[in-house]
Design a protein around this motif. Structure first.
Motif, PDB file in Angstrom:
ATOM      1  N   ILE A 151       0.886  -1.172   0.000  1.00 35.30           N
ATOM      2  CA  ILE A 151       0.000   0.000   0.000  1.00 35.30           C
ATOM      3  C   ILE A 151       0.921   1.217   0.000  1.00 35.30           C
ATOM      4  O   ILE A 151       1.816   1.333   0.839  1.00 35.30           O
ATOM      5  CB  ILE A 151      -0.906   0.033   1.248  1.00 35.30           C
ATOM      6  CG1 ILE A 151      -1.837  -1.183   1.257  1.00 35.30           C
ATOM      7  CG2 ILE A 151      -1.714   1.336   1.291  1.00 35.30           C
ATOM      8  CD1 ILE A 151      -2.654  -1.317   2.543  1.00 35.30           C
ATOM      9  N   LEU A 152       0.714   2.101  -0.963  1.00 35.73           N
ATOM     10  CA  LEU A 152       1.535   3.304  -1.054  1.00 35.73           C
ATOM     11  C   LEU A 152       0.728   4.531  -0.663  1.00 35.73           C
ATOM     12  O   LEU A 152      -0.343   4.776  -1.215  1.00 35.73           O
ATOM     13  CB  LEU A 152       2.048   3.486  -2.487  1.00 35.73           C
ATOM     14  CG  LEU A 152       2.710   4.838  -2.805  1.00 35.73           C
ATOM     15  CD1 LEU A 152       3.983   5.026  -1.993  1.00 35.73           C
ATOM     16  CD2 LEU A 152       2.997   4.963  -4.300  1.00 35.73           C
ATOM     17  N   ILE A 153       1.271   5.278   0.284  1.00 29.54           N
ATOM     18  CA  ILE A 153       0.714   6.582   0.618  1.00 29.54           C
ATOM     19  C   ILE A 153       1.681   7.600   0.013  1.00 29.54           C
ATOM     20  O   ILE A 153       2.766   7.826   0.547  1.00 29.54           O
ATOM     21  CB  ILE A 153       0.597   6.789   2.144  1.00 29.54           C
ATOM     22  CG1 ILE A 153      -0.171   5.622   2.776  1.00 29.54           C
ATOM     23  CG2 ILE A 153      -0.087   8.121   2.434  1.00 29.54           C
ATOM     24  CD1 ILE A 153      -1.557   5.396   2.214  1.00 29.54           C
ATOM     25  N   ALA A 175      -1.364   0.138  12.016  1.00 27.44           N
ATOM     26  CA  ALA A 175      -1.986  -0.244  13.278  1.00 27.44           C
ATOM     27  C   ALA A 175      -3.289  -1.010  13.032  1.00 27.44           C
ATOM     28  O   ALA A 175      -3.576  -2.007  13.695  1.00 27.44           O
ATOM     29  CB  ALA A 175      -2.252   1.002  14.125  1.00 27.44           C
ATOM     30  N   ALA A 176      -4.068  -0.549  12.031  1.00 27.88           N
ATOM     31  CA  ALA A 176      -5.327  -1.225  11.723  1.00 27.88           C
ATOM     32  C   ALA A 176      -5.068  -2.626  11.182  1.00 27.88           C
ATOM     33  O   ALA A 176      -5.782  -3.584  11.528  1.00 27.88           O
ATOM     34  CB  ALA A 176      -6.114  -0.394  10.709  1.00 27.88           C
ATOM     35  N   LEU A 177      -4.026  -2.783  10.368  1.00 29.69           N
ATOM     36  CA  LEU A 177      -3.716  -4.093   9.785  1.00 29.69           C
ATOM     37  C   LEU A 177      -3.121  -5.045  10.807  1.00 29.69           C
ATOM     38  O   LEU A 177      -3.223  -6.264  10.651  1.00 29.69           O
ATOM     39  CB  LEU A 177      -2.764  -3.913   8.605  1.00 29.69           C
ATOM     40  CG  LEU A 177      -3.399  -3.276   7.360  1.00 29.69           C
ATOM     41  CD1 LEU A 177      -2.325  -2.883   6.351  1.00 29.69           C
ATOM     42  CD2 LEU A 177      -4.393  -4.247   6.713  1.00 29.69           C
ATOM     43  N   ALA A 185      -6.059  -6.185   1.342  1.00 28.37           N
ATOM     44  CA  ALA A 185      -6.474  -5.950  -0.048  1.00 28.37           C
ATOM     45  C   ALA A 185      -7.515  -4.835  -0.134  1.00 28.37           C
ATOM     46  O   ALA A 185      -7.449  -3.976  -1.027  1.00 28.37           O
ATOM     47  CB  ALA A 185      -7.015  -7.239  -0.654  1.00 28.37           C
ATOM     48  N   ALA A 186      -8.452  -4.836   0.790  1.00 28.80           N
ATOM     49  CA  ALA A 186      -9.491  -3.806   0.767  1.00 28.80           C
ATOM     50  C   ALA A 186      -8.913  -2.421   1.030  1.00 28.80           C
ATOM     51  O   ALA A 186      -9.271  -1.444   0.360  1.00 28.80           O
ATOM     52  CB  ALA A 186     -10.564  -4.139   1.817  1.00 28.80           C
ATOM     53  N   LEU A 187      -7.988  -2.326   2.001  1.00 28.01           N
ATOM     54  CA  LEU A 187      -7.375  -1.037   2.292  1.00 28.01           C
ATOM     55  C   LEU A 187      -6.478  -0.579   1.138  1.00 28.01           C
ATOM     56  O   LEU A 187      -6.370   0.620   0.876  1.00 28.01           O
ATOM     57  CB  LEU A 187      -6.567  -1.126   3.587  1.00 28.01           C
ATOM     58  CG  LEU A 187      -7.400  -1.229   4.867  1.00 28.01           C
ATOM     59  CD1 LEU A 187      -6.508  -1.417   6.092  1.00 28.01           C
ATOM     60  CD2 LEU A 187      -8.266   0.030   5.035  1.00 28.01           C
ATOM     61  N   ALA A 188      -5.851  -1.531   0.463  1.00 28.30           N
ATOM     62  CA  ALA A 188      -5.043  -1.170  -0.709  1.00 28.30           C
ATOM     63  C   ALA A 188      -5.936  -0.556  -1.783  1.00 28.30           C
ATOM     64  O   ALA A 188      -5.577   0.447  -2.415  1.00 28.30           O
ATOM     65  CB  ALA A 188      -4.317  -2.396  -1.246  1.00 28.30           C
ATOM     66  N   GLN A 189      -7.099  -1.159  -2.012  1.00 26.55           N
ATOM     67  CA  GLN A 189      -8.017  -0.633  -3.024  1.00 26.55           C
ATOM     68  C   GLN A 189      -8.515   0.762  -2.646  1.00 26.55           C
ATOM     69  O   GLN A 189      -8.677   1.629  -3.502  1.00 26.55           O
ATOM     70  CB  GLN A 189      -9.195  -1.573  -3.192  1.00 26.55           C
ATOM     71  CG  GLN A 189      -8.825  -2.887  -3.877  1.00 26.55           C
ATOM     72  CD  GLN A 189     -10.021  -3.829  -3.989  1.00 26.55           C
ATOM     73  OE1 GLN A 189     -10.948  -3.764  -3.184  1.00 26.55           O
ATOM     74  NE2 GLN A 189      -9.980  -4.697  -4.989  1.00 26.55           N
ATOM     75  N   ASP A 190      -8.752   0.984  -1.355  1.00 26.63           N
ATOM     76  CA  ASP A 190      -9.315   2.257  -0.906  1.00 26.63           C
ATOM     77  C   ASP A 190      -8.268   3.359  -0.724  1.00 26.63           C
ATOM     78  O   ASP A 190      -8.560   4.540  -0.933  1.00 26.63           O
ATOM     79  CB  ASP A 190     -10.046   2.068   0.432  1.00 26.63           C
ATOM     80  CG  ASP A 190     -11.290   1.209   0.289  1.00 26.63           C
ATOM     81  OD1 ASP A 190     -11.796   1.081  -0.847  1.00 26.63           O
ATOM     82  OD2 ASP A 190     -11.746   0.651   1.313  1.00 26.63           O
ATOM     83  N   SER A 196      -1.370  -0.505  -8.430  1.00 28.45           N
ATOM     84  CA  SER A 196      -1.555  -1.873  -7.951  1.00 28.45           C
ATOM     85  C   SER A 196      -2.675  -1.969  -6.924  1.00 28.45           C
ATOM     86  O   SER A 196      -3.171  -3.066  -6.633  1.00 28.45           O
ATOM     87  CB  SER A 196      -0.264  -2.408  -7.333  1.00 28.45           C
ATOM     88  OG  SER A 196       0.081  -1.674  -6.162  1.00 28.45           O
ATOM     89  N   GLY A 197      -3.079  -0.829  -6.385  1.00 28.18           N
ATOM     90  CA  GLY A 197      -4.168  -0.849  -5.411  1.00 28.18           C
ATOM     91  C   GLY A 197      -5.438  -1.449  -5.987  1.00 28.18           C
ATOM     92  O   GLY A 197      -6.231  -2.078  -5.277  1.00 28.18           O
ATOM     93  N   ALA A 198      -5.649  -1.290  -7.290  1.00 26.98           N
ATOM     94  CA  ALA A 198      -6.854  -1.813  -7.934  1.00 26.98           C
ATOM     95  C   ALA A 198      -6.922  -3.324  -7.862  1.00 26.98           C
ATOM     96  O   ALA A 198      -8.005  -3.912  -7.963  1.00 26.98           O
ATOM     97  CB  ALA A 198      -6.899  -1.363  -9.391  1.00 26.98           C
TER      98      ALA A 198
END
Length: 300
Positions: A151-153, A175-177, A185-190, A196-198
């Motif tokens: 996940i990239l911020i 912390a959430a993960l 996967a859901a947080l990556a999409q959001d 790659s988040g898709a």
């Protein structure tokens, strides 16, 4: 889909408040524009012009003008020495053309012809090749591969407020993960700023050099199933999850035999050429520069 993380390269003014306070001067790293003072350079009576040296300097990046000038001068002196010897021995000129259709110059052909004629390089026998392989097994291993998600911020260090906010967001997601890793996967999409988040943050299989150095360093220290803390790269902050590691395997001798032979031939050729240049330097009348043939750059 390509992920964003993939890499596929005056004097100091006096102080009014403390007029008597002194400290070490800050080194000036600005390249000097002063001309380099060097005596005329000759090779067996043939002058190496300052114009030729100035043109050659661009091929020798250096910390200061003098160092670059001397390196360029040494290279031109050795080239002139080799050309003189090629002409003395009446070495034939056979210009070659590379795979891009570029033809070498007459002088390059003369130097190459001289080296090929005068520098004898013995071929390594089977025993030598095998011994090199046995003594360097670590060099003949396929690179490890990794299957990972991230996940990239996105953030830039020169945008201070956004950078701090991105780091805080990455820490919050981590912390959430830690509590619910199945949400990756859901947080990556959001939340991910990488394409790659898709697909849930999946990067597929990646190997050495496919990512930034910081990303790769974090990745190789993870065990399958582990997740990294926020990893800073030039793209921002990453949360990396390793799903699978495929360790490299030892390549058999037969698979690398030709590579070893080519390496040893090149290595021996360089040594023999350096020795040949040393011999020519010792016999030549070179003025204007101290030339140590053993450490001077050779014509490539």
């Amino acid at each position: 889909m390509t992920a964003l993380i993939i890499d596929h390269a005056a004097s100091r003014a006096p102080s009014c408040e403390h007029p008597h306070e002194h400290g070490p001067a800050t080194p000036d790293t600005t390249p000097s524009r002063e001309r380099v003072a060097m005596p005329p350079v000759t090779v067996n009576g043939v002058t190496i012009s300052r114009k030729a040296i100035a043109a050659e300097v661009q091929n020798f990046p250096a910390r200061n003008p003098g160092e670059g000038w001397r390196a360029a001068t040494r290279a031109l002196v050795i080239r002139e020495l080799l050309l003189q010897e090629a002409r003395r021995l009446d070495v034939g000129v056979e210009q070659k053309t590379d795979e891009d259709g570029r033809q070498e110059t007459v002088e390059d052909a003369q130097v190459r012809g001289l080296i090929e004629r005068e520098v004898r390089v013995p071929e390594a026998d089977e025993e030598t090749l095998r011994r090199f392989y046995d003594n360097n097994l670590h060099r003949f291993v396929t690179p490890s591969l990794y299957e990972a998600d991230h996940i990239l911020i996105g953030a830039r260090r020169d945008e201070s407020e956004a950078f701090v906010a991105a780091r805080e967001k990455a820490l919050s997601l981590r912390a959430a993960l830690a509590v619910a890793p199945e949400r990756f996967a859901a947080l990556a999409q959001d939340c991910s700023d990488c394409p790659s988040g898709a697909i849930g943050g999946s990067l597929g299989q990646i190997g050495p050099g496919d990512t930034t150095p910081e990303f790769e360093a974090a990745l190789i220290n993870l065990a399958p199933g582990d997740m990294s803390p926020p990893v800073e790269t030039r793209y921002g902050f990453h949360l990396i999850r390793l799903t699978r590691r495929i360790d490299g395997r030892q390549l058999p001798f037969e698979a690398v035999r030709k590579r070893i032979a080519a390496y040893l031939t090149e290595h021996v050729n360089r040594q023999a050429t350096a020795q040949y240049v040393c011999l020519l330097v010792g016999q030549a009348d070179i003025c204007g520069i101290d030339l140590d043939g053993s450490s001077s750059p050779l014509v490539q």
